[in-house]
Design an enzyme around this catalytic site. Structure first.
Site, PDB file in Angstrom:
ATOM      1  CB  THR A 117      16.173 -28.835  -0.478  1.00 42.38           C
ATOM      2  OG1 THR A 117      15.943 -28.002   0.529  1.00 42.38           O
ATOM      3  CG2 THR A 117      17.419 -28.957  -1.120  1.00 42.38           C
ATOM      4  CB  THR A 174       6.761 -30.048  -4.832  1.00 43.37           C
ATOM      5  OG1 THR A 174       6.442 -30.397  -3.127  1.00 43.37           O
ATOM      6  CG2 THR A 174       7.978 -30.638  -5.369  1.00 43.37           C
ATOM      7  CE1 TYR A 216      10.255 -28.286  11.990  1.00 43.76           C
ATOM      8  CE2 TYR A 216       9.703 -26.726  13.876  1.00 43.76           C
ATOM      9  CZ  TYR A 216      10.103 -26.965  12.674  1.00 43.76           C
ATOM     10  OH  TYR A 216       9.825 -25.918  11.697  1.00 43.76           O
ATOM     11  CB  SER A 267      11.712 -22.873  12.947  1.00 39.66           C
ATOM     12  OG  SER A 267      10.561 -22.592  13.506  1.00 39.66           O
ATOM     13  N   GLY A 284       4.528 -25.152  -0.453  1.00 38.38           N
ATOM     14  CA  GLY A 284       4.601 -24.109   0.724  1.00 38.38           C
ATOM     15  C   GLY A 284       5.604 -23.079   0.424  1.00 38.38           C
ATOM     16  CB  ILE A 285       7.985 -21.733   2.775  1.00 37.73           C
ATOM     17  CG1 ILE A 285       7.064 -21.211   4.180  1.00 37.73           C
ATOM     18  CG2 ILE A 285       9.517 -20.881   2.902  1.00 37.73           C
ATOM     19  CD1 ILE A 285       7.637 -21.325   5.708  1.00 37.73           C
ATOM     20  N   GLY A 286       8.699 -23.440   0.207  1.00 36.96           N
ATOM     21  CA  GLY A 286       9.722 -23.758  -0.599  1.00 36.96           C
ATOM     22  C   GLY A 286       9.420 -23.347  -1.914  1.00 36.96           C
TER      23      GLY A 286
END
Length: 264
Positions: free
Chosen positions: A13, A16, A154, A141, A18-20
């Site tokens: 998920t 598109t 966050y 995180s 970065g890390i993903g």
């Protein structure tokens, strides 16, 4: 050690960029069929194009769905009824003082950062149990442990992922399905680069040096004394998703560069 995920379908998920995206690429390089996800179809299409350029033999497809709501999660499930590997990576972040953060912003962060993982894990875990094999991963995180004073909302959502992953691992004990949390530290993703863009412009330094300065100012306990790359975080995720990680479940796997000052 060679990780082979041939025959496994992995949903990542928020992948598109970065890390993903790095996770999706790493899984594709290991032979998995990868499902890329983002909110907008054009972003999904662009990510798939980049993935296929970087991994020419990649078996990949995409689903455009906003996973911050039940309807988006249902759209994902309709498009992809089964998964062997679920990487709950989608998330939002941004500094905001506790006294200036209204209820609706708390709710937005909880819906995207927590409930997306709750809903999708609930939907896909049953099939994994039936097949006797599965991997569910939650991108938490270091902020789950070092709650940032300027992003308390966050940090709370990332702490929630630690509880969720540990509890679900216990619930799925003995099924062949492992559940773990991944804890990145400061990582030089596109989002962080955008956050540091003005600082870089003022300093005239490279983005890597600007990120290093940021880490040492904001996370001075860092042992590697720099920001991690998205690939370094993805490497941990790919390992945790592999058959080789079969004895690792219920764990909080830190890729924080030593920011969290703990030996446990």
């Amino acid at each position: 050690m060679q990780i082979d995920l041939t025959g496994k379908t992995a949903i990542v998920t928020g992948s598109t960029g970065g890390i993903g995206f790095a996770i999706a690429k790493g899984l594709a390089e290991s032979g998995a069929t990868v499902v890329v996800n983002g909110r907008k179809q054009y972003a999904v299409n662009d990510a798939l194009d980049r993935l296929r350029q970087q991994v020419p033999n990649a078996d990949a497809r995409g689903v455009a769905a906003d996973l911050g709501g039940a309807d988006g999660c249902e759209a994902m499930l309709t498009a992809e009824p089964e998964a062997d590997i679920l990487v709950n990576n989608v998330g939002i972040f941004g500094p905001q003082d506790f006294f200036d953060t209204p209820d609706d912003e708390w709710q937005r962060f909880f819906d995207v950062n927590v409930m997306s993982g709750v809903r999708l894990s609930r939907a896909y875990a049953g099939g994994m149990v039936e097949r006797g094999w599965g991997r569910i991963l939650f991108l938490s995180s270091e902020s789950a442990l070092n709650i940032p004073e300027d992003m308390i909302h966050y940090g709370v959502t990332k702490t929630a992922y630690l509880s969720l992953s540990r509890g679900l691992a216990k619930r799925l004990a003995g099924t062949g399905v492992t559940v773990n949390a991944i804890l990145p530290g400061p990582t030089l993703s596109e989002g962080v680069q955008e956050m540091l863009a003005e600082q870089q412009k003022e300093s005239g330094k490279s983005m890597e040096d600007t990120a290093r300065d940021f880490v040492m100012a904001q996370r001075p306990s860092s042992i590697i004394q720099r920001a991690a790359s998205v690939e370094e975080v993805a490497n941990m995720v790919v390992y945790a998703a592999s058959p080789q990680a079969s004895a690792t479940s219920g764990a909080a796997l830190r890729v924080d560069g030593g920011v969290v000052d703990s030996i446990a």
